[in-house]
Design an enzyme around this catalytic site. Structure first.
Site, short mmCIF file in Angstrom:
data_model
loop_
_atom_site.label_atom_id
_atom_site.label_comp_id
_atom_site.label_asym_id
_atom_site.label_seq_id
_atom_site.Cartn_x
_atom_site.Cartn_y
_atom_site.Cartn_z
N HIS A 148 -2.17 6.08 -5.91
CA HIS A 148 -3.30 5.37 -5.30
C HIS A 148 -4.51 6.29 -5.29
O HIS A 148 -4.48 7.35 -4.66
CB HIS A 148 -2.94 4.93 -3.88
CG HIS A 148 -3.98 4.09 -3.23
ND1 HIS A 148 -3.80 3.55 -1.98
CD2 HIS A 148 -5.23 3.68 -3.62
CE1 HIS A 148 -4.87 2.84 -1.63
NE2 HIS A 148 -5.75 2.92 -2.62
N GLY A 182 0.79 -1.22 0.00
CA GLY A 182 0.00 0.00 0.00
C GLY A 182 0.83 1.27 0.00
O GLY A 182 0.39 2.30 -0.50
N HIS A 196 -12.33 11.64 -18.11
CA HIS A 196 -11.67 11.68 -19.42
C HIS A 196 -10.37 12.47 -19.41
O HIS A 196 -10.24 13.49 -18.75
CB HIS A 196 -12.62 12.30 -20.47
CG HIS A 196 -12.94 13.74 -20.20
ND1 HIS A 196 -12.18 14.78 -20.69
CD2 HIS A 196 -13.94 14.32 -19.47
CE1 HIS A 196 -12.69 15.94 -20.30
NE2 HIS A 196 -13.76 15.69 -19.55
#
Length: 209
Positions: free
Chosen positions: A144, A68, A135
């Site tokens: 992350h 993580g 987009h």
């Protein structure tokens, strides 16, 4: 079918294993973790060796990175890349990823995530449960995007950035390298330096390592 070894057998690793299983890409899924041999399973999947043993498995297995911490994940990615290890992207079948998205390697995209057309994602990124990337965003390496976080269109995100749970950004801004956006924060302007940003609108409050 390929066989998959996930480096890191914590909670995040469980989600990657479940995602990999749902994707039907792999005939076998197992873990490497430094808790071995004291631990030999992570929920439904075996832990077969320590993380440091990955080199002896690289001809037989593909790899996924369940680390993580962004810097640790990027360092492991580079070590594996230098050894020509295989690191496929793993996408949950209930994620929506446009065919007009560019993906590097070793990315994981979890259930309920949406990645829209024109997005470019680097390497070793996590697009977590229910996150959205709209987009024409550009994401660097080892980023992350946490559960429920939302990036509006045309956002450029620097390497090692972490958007916390439920955070968001407005459109057409630049996020500096190694920025950490706190849970629930709203980034309304480009960030000029790395650091921790919190609040609505998000403000920089301290340096981070």
């Amino acid at each position: 079918m390929s066989k998959l070894l996930i480096i890191g057998a914590g909670g995040h690793g469980k989600v990657i294993a479940d995602c990999a299983e749902a994707s039907c890409q792999f005939s076998e899924i197992a873990f490497l973790d430094d808790s071995h041999p004291e631990r030999d399973t992570n929920l439904a999947w075996p832990i077969i060796d320590k993380s440091s043993a990955w080199k002896i498995y690289k001809e037989e297995y593909d790899f996924a990175l369940a680390l993580g911490h962004n810097k640790s994940r990027l360092a492991m990615y580079k070590a594996l890349q230098d050894s020509n290890a295989r690191m496929p992207n793993i996408v949950h079948p209930r994620a929506v990823v446009s065919k007009h998205v560019s993906l590097g390697a070793a990315n994981v995209i979890f259930a309920g995530a949406v990645v829209n057309p024109g997005v470019s994602i680097g390497n070793a990124c996590i697009i977590n449960t229910g996150a959205t990337v709209d987009h024409d965003c550009t994401l660097g390496d080892a980023i992350h995007i946490s559960p429920g976080a939302n990036l509006a269109g045309t956002v450029s995100v620097g390497d090692l950035t972490w958007f916390g749970v439920g955070s968001c950004s407005v459109q057409s801004i630049d996020i500096a390298f190694n920025t950490q956006v706190g849970a629930g924060a709203a980034v309304t302007n480009s960030t000029q330096a790395s650091g921790l940003y919190v609040g609505v609108p998000a403000k920089r409050i301290k340096d981070i390592d």
